[in-house]
Design a protein around this motif. Structure first.
Motif, PDB file in Angstrom:
ATOM      1  N   VAL A 180      -2.851  14.899   9.369  1.00  0.00           N
ATOM      2  CA  VAL A 180      -3.699  15.021   8.189  1.00  0.00           C
ATOM      3  C   VAL A 180      -3.594  13.688   7.449  1.00  0.00           C
ATOM      4  N   PRO A 181      -4.716  13.035   7.208  1.00  0.00           N
ATOM      5  CA  PRO A 181      -4.666  11.699   6.583  1.00  0.00           C
ATOM      6  C   PRO A 181      -3.899  11.684   5.260  1.00  0.00           C
ATOM      7  N   ILE A 182      -3.221  10.569   5.022  1.00  0.00           N
ATOM      8  CA  ILE A 182      -2.463  10.336   3.791  1.00  0.00           C
ATOM      9  C   ILE A 182      -3.325   9.457   2.883  1.00  0.00           C
ATOM     10  N   ALA A 183      -3.438   9.810   1.631  1.00  0.00           N
ATOM     11  CA  ALA A 183      -4.223   9.023   0.675  1.00  0.00           C
ATOM     12  C   ALA A 183      -3.625   7.632   0.498  1.00  0.00           C
ATOM     13  N   GLU A 184      -4.481   6.648   0.359  1.00  0.00           N
ATOM     14  CA  GLU A 184      -4.064   5.262   0.125  1.00  0.00           C
ATOM     15  C   GLU A 184      -3.212   5.154  -1.139  1.00  0.00           C
ATOM     16  N   SER A 185      -3.470   6.004  -2.121  1.00  0.00           N
ATOM     17  CA  SER A 185      -2.698   5.972  -3.370  1.00  0.00           C
ATOM     18  C   SER A 185      -1.268   6.471  -3.171  1.00  0.00           C
ATOM     19  N   VAL A 186      -1.023   7.194  -2.082  1.00  0.00           N
ATOM     20  CA  VAL A 186       0.303   7.740  -1.793  1.00  0.00           C
ATOM     21  C   VAL A 186       1.092   6.793  -0.898  1.00  0.00           C
ATOM     22  N   LEU A 187       0.456   6.283   0.140  1.00  0.00           N
ATOM     23  CA  LEU A 187       1.089   5.337   1.064  1.00  0.00           C
ATOM     24  C   LEU A 187       0.031   4.301   1.429  1.00  0.00           C
ATOM     25  N   SER A 188       0.123   3.147   0.796  1.00  0.00           N
ATOM     26  CA  SER A 188      -0.898   2.117   0.954  1.00  0.00           C
ATOM     27  C   SER A 188      -0.812   1.448   2.319  1.00  0.00           C
ATOM     28  N   ALA A 189      -1.878   0.772   2.683  1.00  0.00           N
ATOM     29  CA  ALA A 189      -1.907   0.010   3.938  1.00  0.00           C
ATOM     30  C   ALA A 189      -0.816  -1.056   3.935  1.00  0.00           C
ATOM     31  N   GLU A 190      -0.554  -1.648   2.775  1.00  0.00           N
ATOM     32  CA  GLU A 190       0.497  -2.665   2.667  1.00  0.00           C
ATOM     33  C   GLU A 190       1.873  -2.052   2.919  1.00  0.00           C
ATOM     34  N   GLU A 191       2.104  -0.859   2.373  1.00  0.00           N
ATOM     35  CA  GLU A 191       3.381  -0.182   2.600  1.00  0.00           C
ATOM     36  C   GLU A 191       3.541   0.191   4.077  1.00  0.00           C
ATOM     37  N   ARG A 192       2.485   0.681   4.693  1.00  0.00           N
ATOM     38  CA  ARG A 192       2.546   1.019   6.121  1.00  0.00           C
ATOM     39  C   ARG A 192       2.847  -0.225   6.945  1.00  0.00           C
ATOM     40  N   ALA A 193       2.176  -1.330   6.613  1.00  0.00           N
ATOM     41  CA  ALA A 193       2.403  -2.592   7.327  1.00  0.00           C
ATOM     42  C   ALA A 193       3.833  -3.083   7.133  1.00  0.00           C
ATOM     43  N   ALA A 194       4.426  -2.760   5.981  1.00  0.00           N
ATOM     44  CA  ALA A 194       5.811  -3.154   5.692  1.00  0.00           C
ATOM     45  C   ALA A 194       6.818  -2.190   6.313  1.00  0.00           C
ATOM     46  N   GLY A 195       6.333  -1.148   6.996  1.00  0.00           N
ATOM     47  CA  GLY A 195       7.231  -0.240   7.685  1.00  0.00           C
ATOM     48  C   GLY A 195       7.665   0.971   6.888  1.00  0.00           C
ATOM     49  N   LYS A 196       6.897   1.389   5.897  1.00  0.00           N
ATOM     50  CA  LYS A 196       7.219   2.601   5.134  1.00  0.00           C
ATOM     51  C   LYS A 196       6.544   3.801   5.789  1.00  0.00           C
ATOM     52  N   CYS A 197       7.162   4.960   5.668  1.00  0.00           N
ATOM     53  CA  CYS A 197       6.569   6.198   6.166  1.00  0.00           C
ATOM     54  C   CYS A 197       6.941   7.347   5.241  1.00  0.00           C
ATOM     55  N   LEU A 198       6.233   8.461   5.410  1.00  0.00           N
ATOM     56  CA  LEU A 198       6.518   9.683   4.660  1.00  0.00           C
ATOM     57  C   LEU A 198       7.011  10.735   5.643  1.00  0.00           C
ATOM     58  N   PRO A 199       8.323  10.910   5.794  1.00  0.00           N
ATOM     59  CA  PRO A 199       8.870  11.863   6.760  1.00  0.00           C
ATOM     60  C   PRO A 199       8.399  13.301   6.587  1.00  0.00           C
ATOM     61  N   CYS A 200       7.972  13.672   5.384  1.00  0.00           N
ATOM     62  CA  CYS A 200       7.510  15.048   5.187  1.00  0.00           C
ATOM     63  C   CYS A 200       6.187  15.311   5.893  1.00  0.00           C
TER      64      CYS A 200
END
Length: 113
Positions: free
Chosen positions: A64-84
């Motif tokens: 299910v897509p994650i909103a950009e306001s919750v996990l931005s493209a920059e955060e994803r590129a920096a290696g962040k994730c939402l384990p939930c």
């Protein structure tokens, strides 16, 4: 007939260095809970960002897509994730935030045979 759930991947959680299998359709937080551990999370829908962690190795998918306001493209590129919400695509390694710890709260859950 095999009654064992199909495994879709595994997650190693740092700094505790605990490795858990993840079943098909299961998120990382679901696998953590099933194994009798807890980490920091609140809503389990990705909106609160409490569980945000570093994705050290591997890839995760978000069915299910994650909103950009919750996990931005920059955060994803920096290696962040939402384990939930994240489901591992094979083997992954995550590092919990400094505010988080992996806590063993129950013995390992084993379904009745």
């Amino acid at each position: 007939m095999n009654d064992q759930p199909e495994v879709s991947g595994a997650v190693r959680i740092l700094p505790a260095d605990v490795r858990l299998t993840v079943r098909n359709g299961e998120t990382i937080v679901d696998a953590v809970r099933r194994a009798g551990y807890r980490t920091r999370y609140c809503c389990r829908r990705g909106g609160c960002r409490a569980c945000k962690a570093d994705l050290v190795e591997g890839q995760v998918r978000y069915p299910v897509p994650i909103a950009e306001s919750v996990l931005s493209a920059e955060e994803r590129a920096a290696g962040k994730c939402l384990p939930c919400r994240a489901q591992p695509a094979g083997e992954v390694v995550i590092r919990l935030s400094e505010k988080d710890t992996l806590t063993r709260v129950f013995g390992t859950f084993r379904p009745a045979s």
